[in-house]
Design a protein around this motif. Structure first.
Motif, mmCIF file in Angstrom:
data_model
loop_
_atom_site.group_PDB
_atom_site.id
_atom_site.type_symbol
_atom_site.label_atom_id
_atom_site.label_comp_id
_atom_site.label_asym_id
_atom_site.label_seq_id
_atom_site.Cartn_x
_atom_site.Cartn_y
_atom_site.Cartn_z
ATOM 1 N N VAL A 162 0.834 -1.202 0.000
ATOM 2 C CA VAL A 162 0.000 0.000 0.000
ATOM 3 C C VAL A 162 0.869 1.253 0.000
ATOM 4 O O VAL A 162 0.629 2.198 -0.753
ATOM 5 N N ASP A 163 1.887 1.252 0.848
ATOM 6 C CA ASP A 163 2.741 2.431 0.982
ATOM 7 C C ASP A 163 3.426 2.799 -0.331
ATOM 8 O O ASP A 163 3.546 3.979 -0.672
ATOM 9 N N ARG A 164 3.851 1.796 -1.076
ATOM 10 C CA ARG A 164 4.509 2.036 -2.368
ATOM 11 C C ARG A 164 3.502 2.168 -3.508
ATOM 12 O O ARG A 164 3.901 2.414 -4.648
ATOM 13 N N GLU A 165 2.205 1.958 -3.213
ATOM 14 C CA GLU A 165 1.152 1.988 -4.241
ATOM 15 C C GLU A 165 1.570 1.147 -5.454
ATOM 16 O O GLU A 165 1.639 1.614 -6.593
ATOM 17 N N LEU A 166 1.827 -0.128 -5.176
ATOM 18 C CA LEU A 166 2.368 -1.016 -6.193
ATOM 19 C C LEU A 166 1.356 -1.324 -7.290
ATOM 20 O O LEU A 166 0.144 -1.356 -7.059
ATOM 21 N N TYR A 167 1.889 -1.576 -8.468
ATOM 22 C CA TYR A 167 1.121 -2.090 -9.590
ATOM 23 C C TYR A 167 1.806 -3.362 -10.087
ATOM 24 O O TYR A 167 3.028 -3.525 -9.952
ATOM 25 N N GLY A 195 -2.197 -2.379 -4.165
ATOM 26 C CA GLY A 195 -1.599 -1.058 -4.065
ATOM 27 C C GLY A 195 -2.537 -0.004 -3.501
ATOM 28 O O GLY A 195 -2.096 1.095 -3.149
ATOM 29 N N GLN A 196 -3.821 -0.329 -3.376
ATOM 30 C CA GLN A 196 -4.806 0.633 -2.881
ATOM 31 C C GLN A 196 -5.552 0.170 -1.632
ATOM 32 O O GLN A 196 -6.153 0.984 -0.942
ATOM 33 N N GLN A 197 -5.530 -1.129 -1.313
ATOM 34 C CA GLN A 197 -6.296 -1.658 -0.189
ATOM 35 C C GLN A 197 -5.392 -2.495 0.699
ATOM 36 O O GLN A 197 -4.641 -3.345 0.204
ATOM 37 N N ILE A 198 -5.487 -2.288 2.013
ATOM 38 C CA ILE A 198 -4.606 -2.996 2.937
ATOM 39 C C ILE A 198 -5.019 -4.451 3.146
ATOM 40 O O ILE A 198 -4.188 -5.293 3.447
ATOM 41 N N GLN A 199 -6.313 -4.774 2.964
ATOM 42 C CA GLN A 199 -6.753 -6.145 3.228
ATOM 43 C C GLN A 199 -7.853 -6.530 2.254
ATOM 44 O O GLN A 199 -8.969 -6.030 2.344
ATOM 45 N N LEU A 213 1.027 -12.990 -5.762
ATOM 46 C CA LEU A 213 2.228 -12.231 -5.380
ATOM 47 C C LEU A 213 2.656 -12.581 -3.961
ATOM 48 O O LEU A 213 3.830 -12.883 -3.705
ATOM 49 N N PHE A 214 1.711 -12.556 -3.028
ATOM 50 C CA PHE A 214 2.039 -12.841 -1.633
ATOM 51 C C PHE A 214 2.432 -14.298 -1.440
ATOM 52 O O PHE A 214 3.325 -14.609 -0.642
ATOM 53 N N THR A 215 1.788 -15.191 -2.172
ATOM 54 C CA THR A 215 2.175 -16.602 -2.084
ATOM 55 C C THR A 215 3.637 -16.780 -2.482
ATOM 56 O O THR A 215 4.389 -17.506 -1.806
ATOM 57 N N GLY A 216 4.056 -16.115 -3.537
ATOM 58 C CA GLY A 216 5.460 -16.176 -3.938
ATOM 59 C C GLY A 216 6.379 -15.591 -2.890
ATOM 60 O O GLY A 216 7.464 -16.141 -2.630
ATOM 61 N N TRP A 217 5.981 -14.491 -2.277
ATOM 62 C CA TRP A 217 6.805 -13.885 -1.222
ATOM 63 C C TRP A 217 6.939 -14.814 -0.019
ATOM 64 O O TRP A 217 8.031 -14.983 0.528
ATOM 65 N N TRP A 218 5.822 -15.410 0.406
ATOM 66 C CA TRP A 218 5.901 -16.307 1.559
ATOM 67 C C TRP A 218 6.759 -17.534 1.249
ATOM 68 O O TRP A 218 7.542 -17.982 2.089
ATOM 69 N N ARG A 219 6.620 -18.060 0.037
ATOM 70 C CA ARG A 219 7.454 -19.205 -0.349
ATOM 71 C C ARG A 219 8.937 -18.815 -0.306
ATOM 72 O O ARG A 219 9.762 -19.534 0.268
ATOM 73 N N ASP A 220 9.279 -17.660 -0.909
ATOM 74 C CA ASP A 220 10.668 -17.206 -0.901
ATOM 75 C C ASP A 220 11.138 -16.910 0.523
ATOM 76 O O ASP A 220 12.282 -17.217 0.890
#
Length: 278
Positions: A162-167, A195-199, A213-220
């Motif tokens: 959210v902070d970086r307003e990712l796309y 990028g616009q909603q926290i949850q 995206l988050f699944t990949g981050w948690w795996r890594d």
């Protein structure tokens, strides 16, 4: 052998539903235990310490492991949180530091002072990737990690999305920056943001690409964790799907999703990813 310990959040157990009473602590602890969670984490920002002390006996009664998130508003303010963590058997304290100098040079002595206190108390600290605190921003966090090699993080990347307003898709540079944070994370938190909603509700079709995206981050993150830690250490994954206004609601004030069901979905996902990275 290392285990993945999946916790539920006490704050996330709040209903905040119009006309529906809040469950008792007995009910919350019994429900979390019966569902198969390993522990329950207390957010001292949502539940002030004097009120939180009322739940201490619940950990011994149910056998659930303890977790603590501290919102330290001064250097010394970390001490009561550490004492509470010891009382419930928490393995570490997650810090959302409310002392917020403007410059990195000003932040470094604050972080080191908290680490010094924790070292003297024999309690590891992890600094959460959280908005509205000393680790407010991805770029700030990267500079702090470079400056303080012993600094460890609790990974809730929803805040930085959210902070970086990712796309999507992420650029290679942004992906590499997030991976640098993941390499220093010693625990993980389950929430999916855009990028616009926290949850985001997990069942919305538009959530899928963010969940990927988050699944990949948690795996890594699990892979990085396993590379750094010994076989006698355990990793904590905290399901922290917050009540409204974290949770999205309609005009009637009711949430679009069932956070308790989603917490169990996130637990199952985390356990699958943990097994895949063995």
């Amino acid at each position: 052998m290392s285990q993945l310990l999946v916790y539920q959040s006490l704050w996330a157990a709040e209903r905040r539903t119009p006309g529906v009473p809040e469950p008792s602590y007995d009910e919350i602890f019994d429900t979390v235990k019966a569902a198969g969670f390993d522990g329950l984490s207390v957010d001292l920002g949502a539940l002030p310490l004097p009120a939180a002390e009322a739940v201490i006996p619940q950990f011994a009664r149910t056998g659930l492991r303890g977790g603590v998130t501290a919102f330290a508003r001064s250097i010394e303010d970390i001490r009561p949180s550490i004492a509470f963590a010891k009382a419930i058997g928490a393995p570490f304290v997650v810090v959302v530091g409310q002392v917020m100098p403007v410059t990195i040079a000003g932040m470094i002595p604050v972080i080191r002072a908290w680490l010094d206190i924790a070292g003297a108390e024999g309690m590891p600290l992890q600094f959460e990737t959280h908005r509205g605190c000393i680790t407010n921003d991805l770029y700030i966090a990267l500079q702090l990690l470079d400056a303080i090699p012993e600094m460890r993080m609790a990974c809730d990347l929803s805040h930085y999305v959210v902070d970086r307003e990712l796309y999507l898709p992420l650029s290679p540079d942004i992906a590499a920056q997030f991976d640098r944070v993941l390499q220093r994370c010693d625990s993980f938190q389950g929430r999916v943001a855009s990028g616009q909603q926290i949850q985001l509700p997990l069942h919305f079709p538009l959530t899928q690409r963010w969940l990927d995206l988050f699944t990949g981050w948690w795996r890594d993150g699990f892979r990085h964790w396993r590379a750094r830690h010994g076989a006698d250490e355990d990793c904590v994954f905290l399901c922290e799907l917050g009540p409204r206004e974290y949770a999205m609601t309609g005009a009637d004030g009711l949430e679009f999703s069932d956070r308790w069901v989603e917490a169990q979905q996130l637990r199952a996902l985390a356990q699958t990813l943990w097994s895949e990275t063995a």
